[in-house]
Design a protein around this motif. Structure first.
Motif, mmCIF file in Angstrom:
data_model
loop_
_atom_site.group_PDB
_atom_site.id
_atom_site.type_symbol
_atom_site.label_atom_id
_atom_site.label_comp_id
_atom_site.label_asym_id
_atom_site.label_seq_id
_atom_site.Cartn_x
_atom_site.Cartn_y
_atom_site.Cartn_z
ATOM 1 N N PHE A 11 1.847 11.439 -11.220
ATOM 2 C CA PHE A 11 0.836 10.544 -11.741
ATOM 3 C C PHE A 11 -0.407 11.318 -12.145
ATOM 4 N N LYS A 12 -0.724 11.295 -13.445
ATOM 5 C CA LYS A 12 -1.792 12.157 -13.956
ATOM 6 C C LYS A 12 -3.188 11.575 -13.735
ATOM 7 N N LYS A 13 -3.297 10.242 -13.727
ATOM 8 C CA LYS A 13 -4.615 9.618 -13.618
ATOM 9 C C LYS A 13 -4.965 9.346 -12.163
ATOM 10 N N LYS A 14 -4.642 10.266 -11.296
ATOM 11 C CA LYS A 14 -4.813 10.116 -9.860
ATOM 12 C C LYS A 14 -6.256 9.758 -9.502
ATOM 13 N N GLY A 70 0.805 -1.222 0.000
ATOM 14 C CA GLY A 70 0.000 0.000 0.000
ATOM 15 C C GLY A 70 0.833 1.266 0.000
ATOM 16 N N TYR A 71 1.997 1.236 0.669
ATOM 17 C CA TYR A 71 2.785 2.465 0.787
ATOM 18 C C TYR A 71 3.181 3.045 -0.575
ATOM 19 N N PRO A 72 3.732 2.197 -1.477
ATOM 20 C CA PRO A 72 4.092 2.765 -2.791
ATOM 21 C C PRO A 72 2.894 3.357 -3.519
ATOM 22 N N VAL A 73 1.732 2.680 -3.393
ATOM 23 C CA VAL A 73 0.531 3.200 -4.054
ATOM 24 C C VAL A 73 0.179 4.577 -3.497
ATOM 25 N N ALA A 74 0.225 4.682 -2.156
ATOM 26 C CA ALA A 74 -0.088 5.959 -1.511
ATOM 27 C C ALA A 74 0.896 7.039 -1.952
ATOM 28 N N LEU A 75 2.155 6.639 -2.086
ATOM 29 C CA LEU A 75 3.203 7.586 -2.479
ATOM 30 C C LEU A 75 2.962 8.097 -3.899
ATOM 31 N N ILE A 76 2.625 7.161 -4.800
ATOM 32 C CA ILE A 76 2.370 7.544 -6.185
ATOM 33 C C ILE A 76 1.130 8.424 -6.272
ATOM 34 N N LEU A 77 0.094 8.028 -5.512
ATOM 35 C CA LEU A 77 -1.160 8.782 -5.507
ATOM 36 C C LEU A 77 -0.955 10.222 -5.066
ATOM 37 N N SER A 78 -0.077 10.414 -4.066
ATOM 38 C CA SER A 78 0.078 11.755 -3.512
ATOM 39 C C SER A 78 1.040 12.609 -4.327
ATOM 40 N N GLY A 79 1.786 11.980 -5.224
ATOM 41 C CA GLY A 79 2.724 12.742 -6.044
ATOM 42 C C GLY A 79 2.020 13.449 -7.185
ATOM 43 N N TYR A 134 -1.920 7.789 2.365
ATOM 44 C CA TYR A 134 -2.086 8.792 1.305
ATOM 45 C C TYR A 134 -2.390 10.168 1.902
ATOM 46 N N THR A 135 -3.297 10.172 2.885
ATOM 47 C CA THR A 135 -3.664 11.445 3.512
ATOM 48 C C THR A 135 -2.457 12.089 4.196
ATOM 49 N N SER A 136 -1.696 11.288 4.926
ATOM 50 C CA SER A 136 -0.594 11.904 5.671
ATOM 51 C C SER A 136 0.536 12.340 4.736
#
Lengths: 357, 277
Positions: free
Chosen positions: B91-94, B79-88, B164-166
């Motif tokens: 990644f355009k298709k967030k 989950g951590y990498p996903v959260a990291l990508i999501l918050s960056g 993701y939130t944090s």
């Protein structure tokens, strides 16, 4: 116009940068000399922060070159550039104490612990915050946090420090104190400071060179005295201090006509009968008894501003802004004298594209 | 005086909710756990707790903790990498990824778990595909792996969202400051992003570990009853209708074990604001 030269630490050449549909910088040229205190001054949205971020490596220009000692550094990321930035919002790491915040850059360089300790102590002493090592950033006041941010940048011994409106969040008194401290620091450390601000007073106080910007272009570059006394165009005259800007005609060299009469001035090189803007600083207007004045007007308002009185004198359709330590009464008729040295003539056309001199 | 009354009126609905749905049930559970009725007379007793101290029950409790721990660790690392990508910003298709993540949560939990039965069972979709491709069919269900898989599948969003939130809350200027001071991307991650996302990691762990320990649906369906968890034991006591006292006692034991685990996890942070229990 100064060119790329060996004493320059940074040369920006023909930089353009667009965000969406907005041109933030347009064919922008800037040359930063070694060890100078250069201020980018302008209203918000003039491109000054973008310029700083391009130097720091946080933004890439769409076109143009960024030279560091003559070498193109566009592809070098911020962490590989020998500059440090003091950010607008301090940006201290909240999970680290003050010691670790300042040691951040030193730990990356993998310095021995004893040396880190020595340097952090030196930096804290430099910003007058010795003994704060164990404190957390959120227990410090805004001014203290900003000084830690400065210490954190200085301790890395960069060749150049970049400041992005670092004093914007502080109150007036603290800001003035910090201005003097920064200037002192820059002199004693002998490193290049590039400083971004919208505060003209701040720029005048600290800078060796001021670059006045508007709409992505340099309006004027020069020493604080030059910029204040000889504004190149309406924008600079308005932005730096207060001014009376009125329409006039240049009759011939050293002779201008405005406000209904002829004046002797010190400007030359204009076309015969060229329409010009005439700039007169409010403190340069002398109020005299009506019969002694070159012009005659009526006082319409008087405000006490602390150091001086600010008055409006109506003469025909011109409202002169006058600053004087002697107050007049509203409704009085007064004489107005303006001397040749205080008359600044600007070309009407100037104001668009300027390169740094 | 009037002011105080007004304040009380505001918190009253919440207080009522707390009392009716949290305090009263807790008292009821304690009541069942500590009493035994013998005809019409109520006795205070520890018998329900004593009867839990048997090897097979302890084994089930340890298995529950173990499988939930596995699931939590897998969720954290997946989950951590996903959260990291999501918050960056890279990644355009967030939005799309977020919807894909959340979509399963809009469906019924039991239905979602049941759906895996049709895929993983002996005559399920996966085995049909394997057969068509010339492989032997095999049983995917009825073992610990299947249960852990079910937990990860169901609980992964609860790990990703708080992290993701944090991460999203970390000011971008801190990340720029760390690059400015010479950090590599890895250095920035290790020294700025990871420590500042610790509160998210801790709530993610709690949100995955606690439901994982107490689930009985996942072990029922995907474990085929062969991998009973402590939740199944509790459920049996209540559904059989006669052992409410014992079921309540196990619930209390599990509650204390979970609180203990959370206490240990919270030792990893010294920030009082993120202390969870």
């Amino acid at each position: 116009m100064s060119e790329v030269n060996a004493n320059n630490i940074i040369d920006l050449i023909d930089i353009s940068k667009t965000f969406g549909d907005t041109d933030v910088l347009l064919n922008f040229n800037l040359h930063i000399k070694k060890n100078e205190f250069l201020t980018l001054l302008g209203p918000s949205g003039c491109g000054k922060t973008t310029t700083l971020r391009i130097i720091g490596g946080f933004e890439k220009p769409d076109s143009g070159q960024v030279l560091y000692h003559g070498e193109d550094i566009q592809d070098i990321p911020p962490n590989k550039r020998n500059f440090n930035t003091v950010f607008q919002k301090y940006s201290l790491f909240p999970h680290m104490n003050i010691f670790e915040n300042i040691a951040f850059g030193l730990r990356i360089k993998k310095l021995p612990e004893a040396e880190i300790r020595k340097k952090v102590t030196w930096a804290l002493d430099l910003v007058n915050l010795s003994g704060f090592e164990k404190r957390k950033p959120d227990s410090l006041s805004g001014g203290q946090q900003q000084r830690i941010a400065i210490a954190r940048a200085i301790v890395c011994e960069p060749e150049m420090l970049l400041f992005d409106e670092p004093l914007g969040a502080l109150d007036l008194k603290l800001r003035q104190e910090m201005q003097h401290e920064l200037k002192k620091l820059q002199r004693s450390l002998g490193i290049t400071f590039v400083y971004v601000t919208h505060d003209q007073e701040e720029a005048l106080t600290m800078s060796d060179t001021i670059v006045v910007m508007n709409e992505g272009r340099i309006q004027q570059a020069g020493t604080p005295v030059d910029i204040y006394n000889e504004p190149k165009n309406r924008f600079v005259a308005r932005f730096i201090g207060e001014s009376n800007i009125i329409d006039g005609t240049m009759l011939e060299d050293f002779k201008a006509q405005f406000a209904g009469r002829e004046f002797i001035c010190v400007d030359s090189g204009f076309g015969k009968n060229e329409e010009v803007d005439v700039v007169i600083r409010p403190e340069d207007i002398k109020l005299v008894p009506p019969d002694d004045g070159m012009l005659r007007g009526t006082v319409t308002s008087v405000f006490f501003k602390g150091v001086h009185y600010e008055m409006t004198v109506q003469q025909g359709d011109i409202n002169w802004l006058v600053q004087s330590t002697v107050s007049e009464n509203v409704g009085d008729t007064v004489g107005i004298n303006i001397y040749p040295n205080d008359i600044h003539i600007m070309r009407k056309s100037e104001g668009d594209s300027f390169t740094q001199e | 005086m009037k002011k105080k009354l007004g304040k009380f009126a505001l918190i009253f609905p919440f207080l009522l909710w707390m009392v009716l749905l949290i305090v009263v049930p807790l008292f009821l559970i304690a009541y069942y756990a500590f009493t035994t009725s013998d005809g019409n007379v109520l006795h205070f007793t520890f018998d329900n707790f004593k009867s839990f101290i048997r090897p097979n029950f302890i084994k089930v409790l340890i298995r529950s903790l173990k499988l939930s721990l596995f699931a939590t660790v897998i969720c954290l690392f997946a989950g951590y990498p996903v959260a990291l990508i999501l918050s960056g910003n890279a990644f355009k298709k967030k939005a799309l990824l977020l919807v894909l993540l959340l979509a399963p949560m809009w469906m019924n939990f039991i239905l979602r778990t049941y759906a895996w039965l049709t895929i993983l069972s002996e005559k399920g979709v996966l085995n049909s595909l394997l057969e068509a491709a010339g492989f032997n069919t095999r049983s995917f269900l009825g073992n610990e792996k299947a249960v852990v898989f079910g937990m990860v599948y169901n609980l992964l969003p609860y790990m990703i969202l708080p992290i993701y939130t944090s991460i999203s809350k970390i000011p971008h200027s801190l990340i720029e400051a760390s690059y400015d001071l010479g950090s590599s991307s890895y250095g920035c991650f290790k020294r700025v992003i990871l420590p500042l996302s610790l509160p998210g990691i801790l709530s993610g762990i709690t949100l995955v570990f606690v439901p994982g320990v107490t689930t009985f649906v996942i072990s029922d369906y995907l474990g085929r009853g062969k991998v009973p968890l402590i939740g199944n034991i509790i459920e049996q006591q209540f559904s059989s209708g006669i052992e409410w006292g014992f079921g309540a006692a196990i619930s209390i034991i599990v509650m204390f074990v979970v609180i203990l685990c959370m206490r240990i996890i919270n030792k990893f942070t010294d920030e009082p604001e993120v202390t969870l229990l």
